[in-house]
Design an enzyme around this catalytic site. Structure first.
Site, mmCIF file in Angstrom:
data_model
loop_
_atom_site.group_PDB
_atom_site.id
_atom_site.type_symbol
_atom_site.label_atom_id
_atom_site.label_comp_id
_atom_site.label_asym_id
_atom_site.label_seq_id
_atom_site.Cartn_x
_atom_site.Cartn_y
_atom_site.Cartn_z
ATOM 1 N N GLU A 170 0.805 -1.220 0.000
ATOM 2 C CA GLU A 170 0.000 0.000 0.000
ATOM 3 C C GLU A 170 0.839 1.272 0.000
ATOM 4 O O GLU A 170 0.516 2.233 -0.699
ATOM 5 C CB GLU A 170 -0.928 0.003 1.229
ATOM 6 C CG GLU A 170 -2.044 -1.027 1.179
ATOM 7 C CD GLU A 170 -3.106 -0.678 0.159
ATOM 8 O OE1 GLU A 170 -3.139 0.478 -0.311
ATOM 9 O OE2 GLU A 170 -3.905 -1.562 -0.186
ATOM 10 N N SER A 171 1.894 1.306 0.799
ATOM 11 C CA SER A 171 2.601 2.571 1.025
ATOM 12 C C SER A 171 4.116 2.460 1.032
ATOM 13 O O SER A 171 4.800 3.439 1.326
ATOM 14 C CB SER A 171 2.167 3.154 2.375
ATOM 15 O OG SER A 171 2.545 2.265 3.431
#
Length: 396
Positions: free
Chosen positions: A136-137
């Site tokens: 995700e990040s």
């Protein structure tokens, strides 16, 4: 329409890709080494048959056993059925083509990953979920997407509000390690209970459970079993489970893939210090001789270098420096001027009504709290009152 989304980017409508995925046995097996270097959860659509969870006890793993490093503890908690096939090989090649970046990202996870894995253990959740922030990040709590998703788990503002993640002038709990991890694991638990299938839960986290329910309905209407490989998915969502599987394989057999896992202890990285009064972290950094960035790394939910007690009462600090910091805090005098005032939304409140009551402009009230013209107020929401203090930043 995506009703609920936490992904880094939003999949484009109308772009579909059927993943080349095959179910594999539940045990983790690495691939052959490659040579290539007001939003609410959507209810299930009527007529869609979803599996019930087989057991309330999802997985059992003991992270307290001393393996010396966290990766072994995480491997022991893998419990999501494996997949294999061309899509997994492709995602493996992508990870390995950027081996240096992968290893740097693994190192960047050190302050956070033990805590997330431990929270998975407490809830009897598969430890694969502790790897989701890599996807995700890149384990950057300050990551922000073009769709305004933020934090390790990439919550969009509306989903963050649904999971009670505070977002105002002083804090953004979508970036807060403790608050956002609680919200993400709450969401994964909800999704698993909805489908009884971890792979469907994973793609729902990325695409939204409403969209996945429609894809399941479409598969059933065509006489196909509603499992991952039979669903028509956007390209990003189709790659989500293979991407996680590829990372899981690499962490399971790093030497086979010529990847160096960083030496991350299987132990807490930080401790929490409770505060009932405001705290200027710039002053604390001067008192302790620590770098301000060390406080920011563990408290990324703070939008300014000030802990405002009305907004947050917990400061995370490195465990090896906790005693020194606690000692310094005994001599710390809170600022005499309050950094800001807050207002708790009541039933019947409107943005205009609150602005009139507090004698501030509607524009400044909305700006101070990140509100838009279409934003919905919820009873109990804490709003920052603008004009009570000048805004500072981490460089000031």
């Amino acid at each position: 329409m995506v009703l609920f989304s936490c992904g880094c980017t939003t999949a484009q409508e109308g772009v579909s890709a059927t993943p080349n995925i095959e179910q594999a046995p539940a045990t983790t097996a690495a691939l052959e080494p490659t040579r290539e270097v007001e939003v609410q959860p959507a209810p299930p659509i009527e007529g869609v048959e979803l599996k019930a969870p087989a057991s309330s006890k999802l997985v059992s793993v003991d992270l307290t056993r001393d393996d010396g490093e966290v990766w072994g503890a995480i491997r022991r908690g893998f419990a999501i059925p494996d997949v294999n096939g061309a899509a997994v090989k492709s995602q493996t090649n992508i990870w390995l083509r950027h081996r240096g970046s992968l290893e740097a990202m693994l190192q960047d996870s050190e302050p956070y990953i033990y805590y997330i894995a431990k929270e998975c253990e407490k809830r009897s959740l598969p430890t694969e979920l502790a790897l989701i922030p890599f996807i995700e990040s890149k384990f950057n709590p300050h990551a922000r997407s073009s769709s305004s998703a933020a934090g390790l788990w990439q919550f969009i503002p509306s989903t963050g509000q649904h999971f009670k993640l505070k977002q105002n002038e002083w804090v953004d709990e979508r970036r807060d390690l403790v608050a956002s991890t609680r919200a993400a694991l709450d969401y994964f638990t909800y999704l698993y209970e909805m489908y009884g299938d971890w792979q469907l839960a994973l793609i729902s986290f990325n695409w939204g459970e409403g969209s996945v329910a429609k894809a399941i309905q479409k598969a059933q209407d065509a006489g196909r079993e509603p499992i991952l490989r039979n669903l028509d998915l956007p390209a990003e969502t189709a790659a989500y489970v293979p991407k996680l599987q590829a990372l899981k394989n690499i962490i399971s057999a790093p030497k086979q893939y010529r990847v160096s896992l960083p030496d991350v202890p299987n132990a807490p990285y930080f401790v929490a210090i409770k505060r009932k009064s405001d705290l200027d972290l710039r002053e604390l950094a001067k008192m302790t001789g620590l770098k301000l960035e060390e406080f920011r790394q563990l408290n990324p939910g703070l939008k300014q270098p000030v802990l405002v007690a009305s907004q947050s009462q917990t400061l995370l600090v490195p465990i090896d420096k906790a005693d020194e910091i606690k000692s310094s805090l005994k001599n710390y005098k809170p600022p005499t001027r309050k950094p800001g005032r807050s207002y708790k939304v009541r039933k019947g409140d409107t943005i205009g009504g609150i602005a009139h009551k507090l004698k501030v402009s509607v524009h400044s009230l909305m700006a101070a709290n990140g509100l838009k013209t279409h934003s919905v107020l919820h009873v109990g929401m804490d709003l920052t009152v603008p004009g009570s203090a000048s805004r500072t930043d981490w460089n000031g």
